[in-house]
Design a protein around this motif. Structure first.
Motif, PDB file in Angstrom:
ATOM      1  N   VAL A 115       7.218  14.633  -1.892  1.00 26.84           N
ATOM      2  CA  VAL A 115       7.161  13.040  -2.485  1.00 26.84           C
ATOM      3  C   VAL A 115       5.762  13.154  -3.343  1.00 26.84           C
ATOM      4  CG1 VAL A 115       7.064  10.827  -1.780  1.00 26.84           C
ATOM      5  CG2 VAL A 115       8.464  12.197  -0.627  1.00 26.84           C
ATOM      6  N   GLN A 116       5.945  12.746  -4.737  1.00 24.87           N
ATOM      7  CA  GLN A 116       4.671  12.498  -5.396  1.00 24.87           C
ATOM      8  C   GLN A 116       4.649  11.085  -5.809  1.00 24.87           C
ATOM      9  OE1 GLN A 116       5.032  15.084  -8.695  1.00 24.87           O
ATOM     10  NE2 GLN A 116       3.148  14.309  -9.962  1.00 24.87           N
ATOM     11  N   LEU A 117       3.553  10.462  -5.532  1.00 24.16           N
ATOM     12  CA  LEU A 117       3.197   9.120  -5.706  1.00 24.16           C
ATOM     13  C   LEU A 117       2.289   9.216  -6.995  1.00 24.16           C
ATOM     14  CD1 LEU A 117       2.349   7.707  -2.366  1.00 24.16           C
ATOM     15  CD2 LEU A 117       4.450   7.410  -3.447  1.00 24.16           C
ATOM     16  N   ASP A 118       2.521   8.482  -8.082  1.00 30.61           N
ATOM     17  CA  ASP A 118       1.775   8.441  -9.207  1.00 30.61           C
ATOM     18  C   ASP A 118       1.343   6.986  -9.429  1.00 30.61           C
ATOM     19  OD1 ASP A 118       0.731   8.296 -12.040  1.00 30.61           O
ATOM     20  OD2 ASP A 118       1.966   9.812 -12.652  1.00 30.61           O
ATOM     21  N   GLU A 119       0.202   6.766  -9.131  1.00 28.01           N
ATOM     22  CA  GLU A 119      -0.609   5.177  -9.147  1.00 28.01           C
ATOM     23  C   GLU A 119      -0.369   4.923 -10.505  1.00 28.01           C
ATOM     24  OE1 GLU A 119      -1.545   3.147  -6.811  1.00 28.01           O
ATOM     25  OE2 GLU A 119      -0.457   4.344  -5.063  1.00 28.01           O
ATOM     26  N   ALA A 120      -0.980   5.562 -11.542  1.00 33.13           N
ATOM     27  CA  ALA A 120      -0.935   5.181 -12.899  1.00 33.13           C
ATOM     28  C   ALA A 120       0.199   4.585 -13.517  1.00 33.13           C
ATOM     29  CB  ALA A 120      -1.541   6.340 -13.654  1.00 33.13           C
ATOM     30  N   SER A 121       1.439   5.589 -13.364  1.00 31.54           N
ATOM     31  CA  SER A 121       2.624   5.119 -13.714  1.00 31.54           C
ATOM     32  C   SER A 121       3.538   4.141 -12.855  1.00 31.54           C
ATOM     33  CB  SER A 121       3.448   6.194 -14.046  1.00 31.54           C
ATOM     34  OG  SER A 121       3.908   6.964 -13.068  1.00 31.54           O
ATOM     35  N   GLN A 122       2.849   3.779 -11.647  1.00 28.67           N
ATOM     36  CA  GLN A 122       3.549   3.106 -10.658  1.00 28.67           C
ATOM     37  C   GLN A 122       4.937   3.522 -10.158  1.00 28.67           C
ATOM     38  OE1 GLN A 122       3.252  -0.954 -11.729  1.00 28.67           O
ATOM     39  NE2 GLN A 122       0.922  -0.911 -11.319  1.00 28.67           N
ATOM     40  N   THR A 123       4.890   4.894  -9.991  1.00 28.40           N
ATOM     41  CA  THR A 123       6.215   5.463  -9.618  1.00 28.40           C
ATOM     42  C   THR A 123       6.189   6.514  -8.335  1.00 28.40           C
ATOM     43  OG1 THR A 123       5.859   7.337 -11.076  1.00 28.40           O
ATOM     44  CG2 THR A 123       7.011   5.549 -12.053  1.00 28.40           C
TER      45      THR A 123
ATOM     46  N   ARG B 178      15.517  16.043  -9.162  1.00 28.32           N
ATOM     47  CA  ARG B 178      14.281  14.683  -8.939  1.00 28.32           C
ATOM     48  C   ARG B 178      14.745  13.512  -9.282  1.00 28.32           C
ATOM     49  NH1 ARG B 178      10.162  12.442 -12.875  1.00 28.32           N
ATOM     50  NH2 ARG B 178      11.696  13.168 -14.575  1.00 28.32           N
ATOM     51  N   LEU B 179      14.380  12.564  -8.388  1.00 23.04           N
ATOM     52  CA  LEU B 179      14.741  11.022  -8.268  1.00 23.04           C
ATOM     53  C   LEU B 179      13.683  10.435  -8.335  1.00 23.04           C
ATOM     54  CD1 LEU B 179      17.276  10.839  -5.288  1.00 23.04           C
ATOM     55  CD2 LEU B 179      17.804  11.416  -7.880  1.00 23.04           C
ATOM     56  N   GLN B 180      13.509   9.481  -9.533  1.00 18.65           N
ATOM     57  CA  GLN B 180      12.182   8.602  -9.452  1.00 18.65           C
ATOM     58  C   GLN B 180      12.500   7.308  -9.496  1.00 18.65           C
ATOM     59  OE1 GLN B 180      10.500   8.408 -13.511  1.00 18.65           O
ATOM     60  NE2 GLN B 180       8.544   9.425 -12.572  1.00 18.65           N
ATOM     61  N   PHE B 181      11.573   6.553  -8.875  1.00 21.98           N
ATOM     62  CA  PHE B 181      11.805   5.130  -8.624  1.00 21.98           C
ATOM     63  C   PHE B 181      10.703   4.465  -8.965  1.00 21.98           C
ATOM     64  CE2 PHE B 181      14.793   7.055  -5.701  1.00 21.98           C
ATOM     65  CZ  PHE B 181      16.113   6.119  -6.044  1.00 21.98           C
ATOM     66  N   HIS B 182      10.447   3.083  -9.316  1.00 25.37           N
ATOM     67  CA  HIS B 182       9.152   2.476  -9.409  1.00 25.37           C
ATOM     68  C   HIS B 182       8.702   2.365  -7.949  1.00 25.37           C
ATOM     69  CE1 HIS B 182      10.671   0.968 -13.537  1.00 25.37           C
ATOM     70  NE2 HIS B 182       9.313   1.587 -13.712  1.00 25.37           N
ATOM     71  N   GLY B 183       7.207   2.401  -7.641  1.00 23.49           N
ATOM     72  CA  GLY B 183       6.592   1.935  -6.661  1.00 23.49           C
ATOM     73  C   GLY B 183       5.386   1.808  -6.806  1.00 23.49           C
ATOM     74  N   VAL B 184       4.883   0.724  -5.907  1.00 21.27           N
ATOM     75  CA  VAL B 184       3.418   0.533  -6.160  1.00 21.27           C
ATOM     76  C   VAL B 184       2.829   0.203  -4.567  1.00 21.27           C
ATOM     77  CG1 VAL B 184       1.568  -1.248  -6.788  1.00 21.27           C
ATOM     78  CG2 VAL B 184       3.793  -0.930  -8.301  1.00 21.27           C
ATOM     79  N   GLY B 185       1.706   0.745  -4.452  1.00 16.41           N
ATOM     80  CA  GLY B 185       0.951   0.725  -3.032  1.00 16.41           C
ATOM     81  C   GLY B 185       1.620   1.298  -1.893  1.00 16.41           C
ATOM     82  N   LEU B 186       2.394   2.553  -2.251  1.00 17.46           N
ATOM     83  CA  LEU B 186       3.195   3.104  -1.103  1.00 17.46           C
ATOM     84  C   LEU B 186       2.435   3.936  -0.552  1.00 17.46           C
ATOM     85  CD1 LEU B 186       6.527   3.727  -3.306  1.00 17.46           C
ATOM     86  CD2 LEU B 186       6.124   1.888  -1.576  1.00 17.46           C
ATOM     87  N   ARG B 187       2.488   4.508   0.533  1.00 20.81           N
ATOM     88  CA  ARG B 187       1.930   5.510   1.362  1.00 20.81           C
ATOM     89  C   ARG B 187       2.855   5.933   2.572  1.00 20.81           C
ATOM     90  NH1 ARG B 187      -2.406   1.574   4.084  1.00 20.81           N
ATOM     91  NH2 ARG B 187      -1.174   0.911   5.806  1.00 20.81           N
ATOM     92  N   ASP B 188       2.518   7.368   3.011  1.00 21.09           N
ATOM     93  CA  ASP B 188       3.142   7.730   4.076  1.00 21.09           C
ATOM     94  C   ASP B 188       4.818   7.542   4.115  1.00 21.09           C
ATOM     95  OD1 ASP B 188       1.041   8.264   5.452  1.00 21.09           O
ATOM     96  OD2 ASP B 188       0.709   6.011   6.574  1.00 21.09           O
ATOM     97  N   ILE B 189       5.280   7.986   3.094  1.00 22.61           N
ATOM     98  CA  ILE B 189       6.624   8.102   2.383  1.00 22.61           C
ATOM     99  C   ILE B 189       7.405   9.399   2.849  1.00 22.61           C
ATOM    100  CG2 ILE B 189       8.155   8.137   0.465  1.00 22.61           C
ATOM    101  CD1 ILE B 189       6.895   5.658   0.235  1.00 22.61           C
ATOM    102  N   SER B 190       8.659   9.057   3.479  1.00 21.43           N
ATOM    103  CA  SER B 190       9.620  10.082   3.812  1.00 21.43           C
ATOM    104  C   SER B 190      10.968   9.719   3.219  1.00 21.43           C
ATOM    105  CB  SER B 190       9.705  10.395   5.141  1.00 21.43           C
ATOM    106  OG  SER B 190       9.926   9.452   6.033  1.00 21.43           O
ATOM    107  N   ALA B 191      11.590  10.586   2.822  1.00 25.03           N
ATOM    108  CA  ALA B 191      12.949   9.944   2.064  1.00 25.03           C
ATOM    109  C   ALA B 191      13.964  11.315   2.347  1.00 25.03           C
ATOM    110  CB  ALA B 191      12.719  10.025   0.511  1.00 25.03           C
ATOM    111  N   ARG B 192      15.079  10.550   2.695  1.00 29.15           N
ATOM    112  CA  ARG B 192      16.391  11.356   3.129  1.00 29.15           C
ATOM    113  C   ARG B 192      17.457  10.647   2.404  1.00 29.15           C
ATOM    114  NH1 ARG B 192      17.623  15.040   6.615  1.00 29.15           N
ATOM    115  NH2 ARG B 192      15.795  14.879   7.655  1.00 29.15           N
TER     116      ARG B 192
END
Length: 95
Positions: free
Chosen positions: A69-77, A45-59
């Motif tokens: 990919v799991q977006l968490d609005e409350a923790s902004q991650t 698992r890699l975790q980064f800060h992120g706000v207002g993200l959508r349609d994310i793919s990562a490689r």
């Protein structure tokens, strides 16, 4: 109200690069981001800060794509989960 989240101590971002493509005809834009980071030990698992993200793919650069990919609005991650552990050392992530 948002909560403050401390990221994993094992992951240290070192470089961010953005490539923004704007379409004036369509009134849209697309963003590609590359994050350079050092990982002190293998981790699935890699975790980064992120706000207002959508349609994310990562490689991983030259490697596998995140299986989830799991977006968490409350923790902004954003948490990226890989099938196999990402190896320790310098890495690059393409978003």
């Amino acid at each position: 109200m948002t909560q403050t989240t401390r990221l994993l101590d094992e992951l240290r971002p070192s470089r961010y690069a953005l490539d923004i493509t704007v379409s004036l005809d369509r009134f849209t834009y697309a963003v590609r981001e590359t994050i350079g980071f050092e990982l002190s030990g293998p981790n699935r698992r890699l975790q980064f800060h992120g706000v207002g993200l959508r349609d994310i793919s990562a490689r991983l650069h030259g490697g596998p794509a995140a299986k989830r990919v799991q977006l968490d609005e409350a923790s902004q991650t954003v948490s990226l989960y890989f099938e196999e552990p990402v190896l320790a050392g310098q890495q690059q992530l393409d978003l």
